[in-house]
Design a protein around this motif. Sequence first.
Motif, PDB file in Angstrom:
ATOM      1  N   GLU A 402       7.691  41.425  34.645  1.00 55.28           N
ATOM      2  CA  GLU A 402       7.766  42.091  35.951  1.00 55.28           C
ATOM      3  C   GLU A 402       8.691  43.303  35.871  1.00 55.28           C
ATOM      4  O   GLU A 402       8.435  44.346  36.459  1.00 55.28           O
ATOM      5  CB  GLU A 402       8.253  41.121  37.039  1.00 55.28           C
ATOM      6  N   HIS A 403       9.801  43.140  35.133  1.00 53.17           N
ATOM      7  CA  HIS A 403      10.724  44.272  34.953  1.00 53.17           C
ATOM      8  C   HIS A 403      10.005  45.422  34.270  1.00 53.17           C
ATOM      9  O   HIS A 403      10.169  46.585  34.633  1.00 53.17           O
ATOM     10  CB  HIS A 403      11.922  43.854  34.077  1.00 53.17           C
ATOM     11  N   LYS A 405       6.803  46.058  34.249  1.00 55.61           N
ATOM     12  CA  LYS A 405       5.844  46.681  35.172  1.00 55.61           C
ATOM     13  C   LYS A 405       6.559  47.601  36.154  1.00 55.61           C
ATOM     14  O   LYS A 405       6.098  48.699  36.461  1.00 55.61           O
ATOM     15  CB  LYS A 405       5.109  45.590  35.974  1.00 55.61           C
ATOM     16  N   GLU A 406       7.702  47.124  36.641  1.00 57.24           N
ATOM     17  CA  GLU A 406       8.489  47.914  37.586  1.00 57.24           C
ATOM     18  C   GLU A 406       8.967  49.212  36.917  1.00 57.24           C
ATOM     19  O   GLU A 406       8.941  50.295  37.517  1.00 57.24           O
ATOM     20  CB  GLU A 406       9.683  47.071  38.068  1.00 57.24           C
ATOM     21  N   LEU A 408       7.526  50.827  34.463  1.00 58.87           N
ATOM     22  CA  LEU A 408       6.381  51.744  34.354  1.00 58.87           C
ATOM     23  C   LEU A 408       6.106  52.431  35.693  1.00 58.87           C
ATOM     24  O   LEU A 408       5.837  53.620  35.751  1.00 58.87           O
ATOM     25  CB  LEU A 408       5.142  50.975  33.923  1.00 58.87           C
ATOM     26  N   ARG A 409       6.231  51.644  36.763  1.00 63.08           N
ATOM     27  CA  ARG A 409       5.986  52.185  38.088  1.00 63.08           C
ATOM     28  C   ARG A 409       6.998  53.304  38.405  1.00 63.08           C
ATOM     29  O   ARG A 409       6.643  54.355  38.928  1.00 63.08           O
ATOM     30  CB  ARG A 409       6.105  51.066  39.135  1.00 63.08           C
ATOM     31  N   LEU A 410       8.255  53.052  38.027  1.00 59.46           N
ATOM     32  CA  LEU A 410       9.306  54.055  38.277  1.00 59.46           C
ATOM     33  C   LEU A 410       9.003  55.355  37.541  1.00 59.46           C
ATOM     34  O   LEU A 410       9.147  56.443  38.083  1.00 59.46           O
ATOM     35  CB  LEU A 410      10.667  53.514  37.806  1.00 59.46           C
ATOM     36  N   ARG A 412       6.073  56.359  36.429  1.00 55.94           N
ATOM     37  CA  ARG A 412       4.832  56.977  36.915  1.00 55.94           C
ATOM     38  C   ARG A 412       5.031  57.785  38.188  1.00 55.94           C
ATOM     39  O   ARG A 412       4.240  58.666  38.499  1.00 55.94           O
ATOM     40  CB  ARG A 412       3.778  55.898  37.183  1.00 55.94           C
ATOM     41  N   ARG A 413       6.109  57.472  38.914  1.00 62.45           N
ATOM     42  CA  ARG A 413       6.336  58.204  40.166  1.00 62.45           C
ATOM     43  C   ARG A 413       6.425  59.713  39.941  1.00 62.45           C
ATOM     44  O   ARG A 413       6.178  60.498  40.831  1.00 62.45           O
ATOM     45  CB  ARG A 413       7.642  57.732  40.832  1.00 62.45           C
TER      46      ARG A 413
END
Lengths: 431, 95
Positions: A402-403, A405-406, A408-410, A412-413
């Motif tokens: 989960e970390h 994924k988070e 990657l999300r950060l 990708r912003r």
Amino acid sequence: MSEKFDCIVVGAGPAGISAATSLAQAGLSCVVLERGEYPGAKNVQGAVLYTRMLAEVLPDFWKDPEAALERPIAEQRVCIATEDSWVQVGYKSQRFTKPPPNCYTIIRVRFDQWYAKKAQEAGAELYCGVMVRDLIRKNGRILGIVTSEGDELSASCVIACDGVNSILAQKAGLRSELRAQEVAMGVKEILALDAAKIEDRFNLEKGEGATIEIFGAVTQGMMGYAFLYTNQETLSLGVGCKLSELQKRRVKPYELLESVKQHPFVRRLVSGSKTLEYSGHLIPEGGFRSIPPLYTDGFLVAGDAAQLVNPAFREGSNLAMTSGKLAAETVIEAKKKGDFSASALSSYKRKLQACYVWKDLYEMRNLESSVEKSPGFLEFYPRLACDLAHLRFSVDGQPKREHFKEALRLVRRRGFFRLARDLWAVRKAAL
Amino acid sequence: MATPIEEKLGLLTYKKPPQSHISIVDPSVCLERCPEKPCTAICPANVYEWNETRKAIAVSYENCIECGGCRMICPFYNIDCEWPGGGAGVQYKYG
Ligand SMILES: Cc1cc2nc3c(=O)[nH]c(=O)nc-3n(C[C@H](O)[C@H](O)[C@H](O)COP(=O)(O)OP(=O)(O)OC[C@H]3O[C@@H](n4cnc5c(N)ncnc54)[C@H](O)[C@@H]3O)c2cc1C
């Protein structure tokens, strides 16, 4: 002061004194005119001094017990901060402190007085409290200077080393007034702190020093950075930002400096220190594209007056020393030929082009503008660095997947395209 | 506790110039064309202040630390800041 000199050097900073020492060592008659009541009276720097370029003017200078040096730098750190978090990268090496060290911290007023004395010992004349107001010109050739008192002094050649706001380069017609985008404003304080406390807080061996540059929240997202350097019994704490950004945001430089002092990373390091002095100065940061023509008949420009500063590497005084020395070498050759015309002095530019000064500024020519054009660069990346570090070091019951994924999300912003462009833009500041 | 600028400037030594080295070229420009007055916000020594009764910028030139930034801060190049003559002005002890 009635005789004619081979060369008049205006300004007793690193550029001017390097030029004068080199001229005097070669036996040319030379006079340095400085508007401050003593060398350094008007000068402000971080200040990190690189050994190599000074040694090219004064070999073995670090062996002089009177040399006005503070601490040889063992560790250089970069701190990337948000308001309440920071990531640090540092490099420390004993290779950096073996003689001769890579760099020293200095206190400019003391350094400038010592360095000017070396020029006098080499045979240069120095007059302080003399403000040069204008140039003497005949048929387009520059033949000397006029002081604010109206006194005239003539020479075969003038080297303008009068710093960032070079009125002489303007009078010579080489440049117009600088623009707010081409300079940064640096403000600084000297903070008194016990040597032993400095060594404890910065984890240093006795006598050794450290430098820290801080990026991110400390400039409120403006282009620039804060710095904290260790001197023998003082710290230098300062912050520099593009003047155009301060103007746009209406930020008072001294209030910005106060907020840097209150930042949790800085607060502990400077706590209990006493402010001895507050100062401010401009830094030429227009880079390669702001470099004016460097010479005309009987006239050369060196150092900050020629915009020779590489801000990404906090190098300025070394470029000033090298350019001052190369300007002097050009004048020495001109004297041999008895020709001080622009074409005779044009080898100055070739000399600069052949060394790191021109090559580095050329390489860095797009760096600042790319960062400036990238919206929120100095806000997004410090936050990203801290958020990623936060995830890496948090144990919060979430599976590591989960970390990840988070994380990657950060990233990708920012958008992949923007990210790639940003990385490409700063690649040259890495090495 | 933040230290006010007056206290910071109080640490400095100055040799007073015989006259002001700074002048506002055309005071009507400040009044009529310059609502932002960036000089009053950015000067690191608070030299520039808007005087509402005189409708003009008041120049405390004796506080000037000679950074030269005002020459570029003014969007109208309306500030004429020369260096103070021979030896006058701020005298740093550390720099
Ligand atoms: C806050 C700050 C931090 C910095 N940190 C670093 C750092 O860590 N490392 C680094 O390498 N560089 C640093 N720099 C840049 C460095 O200070 C300059 O690049 C360097 O001082 C340039 O040297 P110079 O001799 O060209 O000009 P200056 O050092 O500015 O010297 C110019 C001299 O000319 C005199 N003068 C000006 N006009 C006249 C006139 N009309 N008549 C007579 N005399 C005149 C001035 O009084 C002055 O003594 C920093 C700068 C600032 C402001």
